[in-house]
Design a protein around this motif. Structure first.
Motif, PDB file in Angstrom:
ATOM      1  N   TRP A  45      36.370 -27.071  17.002  1.00  0.00           N
ATOM      2  CA  TRP A  45      35.629 -25.993  17.672  1.00  0.00           C
ATOM      3  C   TRP A  45      36.253 -24.655  17.302  1.00  0.00           C
ATOM      4  CZ3 TRP A  45      31.357 -26.571  20.889  1.00  0.00           C
ATOM      5  CH2 TRP A  45      30.995 -27.895  21.159  1.00  0.00           C
ATOM      6  N   ARG A  46      35.427 -23.632  17.276  1.00  0.00           N
ATOM      7  CA  ARG A  46      35.911 -22.279  17.001  1.00  0.00           C
ATOM      8  C   ARG A  46      35.124 -21.293  17.862  1.00  0.00           C
ATOM      9  NH1 ARG A  46      32.340 -21.190  12.471  1.00  0.00           N
ATOM     10  NH2 ARG A  46      30.314 -21.211  13.493  1.00  0.00           N
ATOM     11  N   ALA A  47      35.689 -20.094  18.010  1.00  0.00           N
ATOM     12  CA  ALA A  47      35.012 -19.029  18.754  1.00  0.00           C
ATOM     13  C   ALA A  47      34.841 -17.832  17.833  1.00  0.00           C
ATOM     14  CB  ALA A  47      35.831 -18.638  19.984  1.00  0.00           C
ATOM     15  N   LEU A  48      33.699 -17.139  17.992  1.00  0.00           N
ATOM     16  CA  LEU A  48      33.421 -15.919  17.239  1.00  0.00           C
ATOM     17  C   LEU A  48      33.148 -14.788  18.215  1.00  0.00           C
ATOM     18  CD1 LEU A  48      30.949 -17.295  14.534  1.00  0.00           C
ATOM     19  CD2 LEU A  48      33.358 -16.759  14.224  1.00  0.00           C
ATOM     20  N   THR A  49      33.426 -13.570  17.779  1.00  0.00           N
ATOM     21  CA  THR A  49      33.103 -12.423  18.620  1.00  0.00           C
ATOM     22  C   THR A  49      31.594 -12.275  18.748  1.00  0.00           C
ATOM     23  OG1 THR A  49      33.201 -10.974  16.686  1.00  0.00           O
ATOM     24  CG2 THR A  49      35.203 -11.169  18.016  1.00  0.00           C
ATOM     25  N   PHE A  50      31.168 -11.664  19.845  1.00  0.00           N
ATOM     26  CA  PHE A  50      29.747 -11.489  20.152  1.00  0.00           C
ATOM     27  C   PHE A  50      29.233 -10.171  19.587  1.00  0.00           C
ATOM     28  CE2 PHE A  50      26.549  -9.590  22.981  1.00  0.00           C
ATOM     29  CZ  PHE A  50      25.564 -10.549  22.915  1.00  0.00           C
ATOM     30  N   LEU A  51      28.054 -10.221  18.985  1.00  0.00           N
ATOM     31  CA  LEU A  51      27.363  -9.009  18.564  1.00  0.00           C
ATOM     32  C   LEU A  51      26.044  -8.924  19.325  1.00  0.00           C
ATOM     33  CD1 LEU A  51      27.751  -9.000  14.663  1.00  0.00           C
ATOM     34  CD2 LEU A  51      29.091  -7.744  16.343  1.00  0.00           C
ATOM     35  N   PRO A  52      25.738  -7.791  19.955  1.00  0.00           N
ATOM     36  CA  PRO A  52      24.475  -7.669  20.669  1.00  0.00           C
ATOM     37  C   PRO A  52      23.305  -7.592  19.687  1.00  0.00           C
ATOM     38  CG  PRO A  52      25.607  -5.566  20.643  1.00  0.00           C
ATOM     39  CD  PRO A  52      26.557  -6.572  20.038  1.00  0.00           C
ATOM     40  N   GLY A  53      22.145  -8.035  20.137  1.00  0.00           N
ATOM     41  CA  GLY A  53      20.946  -7.970  19.309  1.00  0.00           C
ATOM     42  C   GLY A  53      20.031  -9.149  19.588  1.00  0.00           C
ATOM     43  N   TRP A  54      19.054  -9.332  18.700  1.00  0.00           N
ATOM     44  CA  TRP A  54      18.080 -10.409  18.878  1.00  0.00           C
ATOM     45  C   TRP A  54      17.695 -10.983  17.521  1.00  0.00           C
ATOM     46  CZ3 TRP A  54      13.615  -8.777  16.403  1.00  0.00           C
ATOM     47  CH2 TRP A  54      13.440  -7.392  16.280  1.00  0.00           C
ATOM     48  N   THR A  55      17.173 -12.211  17.552  1.00  0.00           N
ATOM     49  CA  THR A  55      16.778 -12.892  16.324  1.00  0.00           C
ATOM     50  C   THR A  55      15.356 -13.418  16.473  1.00  0.00           C
ATOM     51  OG1 THR A  55      17.684 -15.000  17.089  1.00  0.00           O
ATOM     52  CG2 THR A  55      19.151 -13.586  15.809  1.00  0.00           C
ATOM     53  N   VAL A  56      14.756 -13.778  15.350  1.00  0.00           N
ATOM     54  CA  VAL A  56      13.402 -14.346  15.338  1.00  0.00           C
ATOM     55  C   VAL A  56      13.404 -15.600  14.471  1.00  0.00           C
ATOM     56  CG1 VAL A  56      12.251 -12.129  15.696  1.00  0.00           C
ATOM     57  CG2 VAL A  56      12.697 -12.920  13.370  1.00  0.00           C
ATOM     58  N   ASP A  57      12.409 -16.445  14.673  1.00  0.00           N
ATOM     59  CA  ASP A  57      12.276 -17.662  13.877  1.00  0.00           C
ATOM     60  C   ASP A  57      11.334 -17.483  12.695  1.00  0.00           C
ATOM     61  OD1 ASP A  57      14.036 -19.226  15.372  1.00  0.00           O
ATOM     62  OD2 ASP A  57      12.497 -19.653  16.859  1.00  0.00           O
ATOM     63  N   ARG A  58      10.502 -16.426  12.740  1.00  0.00           N
ATOM     64  CA  ARG A  58       9.567 -16.180  11.635  1.00  0.00           C
ATOM     65  C   ARG A  58       9.476 -14.686  11.367  1.00  0.00           C
ATOM     66  NH1 ARG A  58       4.354 -20.087  13.030  1.00  0.00           N
ATOM     67  NH2 ARG A  58       5.543 -22.019  13.344  1.00  0.00           N
ATOM     68  N   MET A  59       9.305 -14.354  10.108  1.00  0.00           N
ATOM     69  CA  MET A  59       9.109 -12.962   9.731  1.00  0.00           C
ATOM     70  C   MET A  59       7.801 -12.450  10.324  1.00  0.00           C
ATOM     71  SD  MET A  59      10.575 -10.552   7.971  1.00  0.00           S
ATOM     72  CE  MET A  59      11.662 -11.301   6.757  1.00  0.00           C
ATOM     73  N   VAL A  60       7.845 -11.266  10.921  1.00  0.00           N
ATOM     74  CA  VAL A  60       6.649 -10.773  11.605  1.00  0.00           C
ATOM     75  C   VAL A  60       5.943  -9.645  10.852  1.00  0.00           C
ATOM     76  CG1 VAL A  60       7.479 -11.479  13.869  1.00  0.00           C
ATOM     77  CG2 VAL A  60       7.994  -9.177  13.039  1.00  0.00           C
ATOM     78  N   GLY A  61       6.451  -9.243   9.693  1.00  0.00           N
ATOM     79  CA  GLY A  61       5.745  -8.215   8.943  1.00  0.00           C
ATOM     80  C   GLY A  61       6.615  -7.558   7.902  1.00  0.00           C
ATOM     81  N   PRO A  62       6.022  -6.706   7.068  1.00  0.00           N
ATOM     82  CA  PRO A  62       6.750  -6.076   5.968  1.00  0.00           C
ATOM     83  C   PRO A  62       7.940  -5.229   6.404  1.00  0.00           C
ATOM     84  CG  PRO A  62       4.393  -5.914   5.578  1.00  0.00           C
ATOM     85  CD  PRO A  62       4.569  -6.444   6.974  1.00  0.00           C
ATOM     86  N   GLU A  63       7.841  -4.504   7.523  1.00  0.00           N
ATOM     87  CA  GLU A  63       8.961  -3.646   7.922  1.00  0.00           C
ATOM     88  C   GLU A  63      10.202  -4.462   8.259  1.00  0.00           C
ATOM     89  OE1 GLU A  63       9.508  -0.423   7.608  1.00  0.00           O
ATOM     90  OE2 GLU A  63       7.609  -0.565   6.527  1.00  0.00           O
ATOM     91  N   MET A  64       9.992  -5.593   8.920  1.00  0.00           N
ATOM     92  CA  MET A  64      11.122  -6.471   9.212  1.00  0.00           C
ATOM     93  C   MET A  64      11.712  -7.015   7.909  1.00  0.00           C
ATOM     94  SD  MET A  64      11.289  -9.907  11.578  1.00  0.00           S
ATOM     95  CE  MET A  64      11.454  -8.995  13.123  1.00  0.00           C
ATOM     96  N   ALA A  65      10.853  -7.344   6.950  1.00  0.00           N
ATOM     97  CA  ALA A  65      11.320  -7.858   5.660  1.00  0.00           C
ATOM     98  C   ALA A  65      12.123  -6.803   4.913  1.00  0.00           C
ATOM     99  CB  ALA A  65      10.127  -8.316   4.823  1.00  0.00           C
ATOM    100  N   ARG A  66      11.670  -5.544   4.984  1.00  0.00           N
ATOM    101  CA  ARG A  66      12.394  -4.462   4.313  1.00  0.00           C
ATOM    102  C   ARG A  66      13.792  -4.294   4.931  1.00  0.00           C
ATOM    103  NH1 ARG A  66       8.635  -1.292   4.368  1.00  0.00           N
ATOM    104  NH2 ARG A  66       7.996  -1.369   2.184  1.00  0.00           N
ATOM    105  N   GLU A  67      13.864  -4.344   6.254  1.00  0.00           N
ATOM    106  CA  GLU A  67      15.146  -4.223   6.943  1.00  0.00           C
ATOM    107  C   GLU A  67      16.076  -5.383   6.575  1.00  0.00           C
ATOM    108  OE1 GLU A  67      16.996  -2.403   9.159  1.00  0.00           O
ATOM    109  OE2 GLU A  67      15.684  -0.743   8.622  1.00  0.00           O
ATOM    110  N   ALA A  68      15.536  -6.596   6.596  1.00  0.00           N
ATOM    111  CA  ALA A  68      16.351  -7.762   6.271  1.00  0.00           C
ATOM    112  C   ALA A  68      16.833  -7.690   4.826  1.00  0.00           C
ATOM    113  CB  ALA A  68      15.550  -9.042   6.507  1.00  0.00           C
TER     114      ALA A  68
END
Length: 284
Positions: A45-68
């Motif tokens: 087992w290991r622990a990692l530091t936490f980063l705030p934010g959110w994730t998605v399971d599917r790409m929702v459009g071109p702007e998200m793709a550009r950011e990624a």
């Protein structure tokens, strides 16, 4: 599920990312200075530091793709000068020829008629696939599905997650795996997948905004990388159907593991055909 060596690689890469000013989860050492600890269940087992934010399971459009795409470019550029010999190596994970060979062997044995028919179609499609060639092996993330990209409010992509697959591989393989996932907004669990050229264009645009310098041979192989990975995954999922093996089987939607894997394999074969049909436009 991995050994302790993966934690050495994770720590080396994340230290390098942090020194370059990129947000990243960091390994938290134990009170005795270890990278991880073996618990009573016998697992590491290991622990990692936490980063705030959110994730998605599917790409929702071109702007998200550009950011990624822009985030992946920053990651690749930051680790381009990393001098690290990876301790944990996922042997053969994207050995396309080996996966196709396993499918040939499976199809020659006993198995469901539906799997045999699909295997013949996958192997036929693979015969027309050009080899990627001898490309540089760069430091990569190894699993750039969209759920491994962390976003902040406002839609800014800030960090890559799931750092157990780090290693060296050709960039067309790394990006091919990312883009086959990002540019199919319908997901892996359907037959009628599609390749969204607008999402692909935005992802490439974002990546180009900060990418490390690529050789012409790498650039020329980027779309072929998408075609290669989709074909490879079709073969892998079809082998799983023959072997009745898939840890992520969804019994609420599919009658059996085989049924689920046949849909996944068919979906990736459909996607490979869609990428091939759009190849000229994608390369442009």
């Amino acid at each position: 599920i991995f050994g302790a060596a993966v934690l050495e690689d994770l720590e080396a890469v994340t230290e390098h990312l942090a020194a370059a000013g990129l947000p990243t989860p960091r390994l938290v050492r134990t009170v005795t200075g270890e990278r991880g600890t073996v618990a009573a269940d016998g697992r590491l087992w290991r622990a990692l530091t936490f980063l705030p934010g959110w994730t998605v399971d599917r790409m929702v459009g071109p702007e998200m793709a550009r950011e990624a795409g822009a985030l992946v470019a920053r990651f690749h550029r930051a680790v381009a000068d990393l001098d690290h010999e990876f301790r944990f190596v996922r042997s053969g994970v994207h050995d396309t020829a080996a996966h196709l060979g396993r499918l040939e062997v499976a199809a020659a044995g006993d198995g469901p008629d539906a799997a045999k028919a699909l295997a013949a179609r996958i192997l036929d499609a693979a015969r027309g696939l050009e080899p990627l060639g001898d490309l540089p092996r760069r430091v990569t993330h190894g699993d750039l599905k969209i759920s491994n990209v962390l976003f902040h409010d406002g839609g800014t992509a800030v960090a890559l997650l799931d750092l157990d697959t780090l290693g060296r591989q050709p960039l067309p393989v790394e990006l091919g795996d990312a883009w086959r996932s990002w540019c199919n907004p319908l997901g892996e669990d359907v037959v009628d997948t599609r390749f969204d050229l607008a999402i692909f264009t935005a992802a490439v645009d974002g990546y180009a905004s900060g990418a490390p310098a690529l050789g012409r041979d790498e650039e020329d192989a980027l779309v072929l990388g998408v075609m290669t990975i989709t074909t490879e995954l079709a073969a892998r999922f079809c082998v799983d159907a023959f072997e009745d093996r898939y840890f992520g089987w969804d019994p609420a939607r599919f009658a059996s593991r085989r049924a689920h894997n046949l849909v996944r394999a068919e979906g990736q074969l459909t996607l490979a055909g869609a990428v091939a049909a759009a190849r000229a436009a994608a390369e442009a």
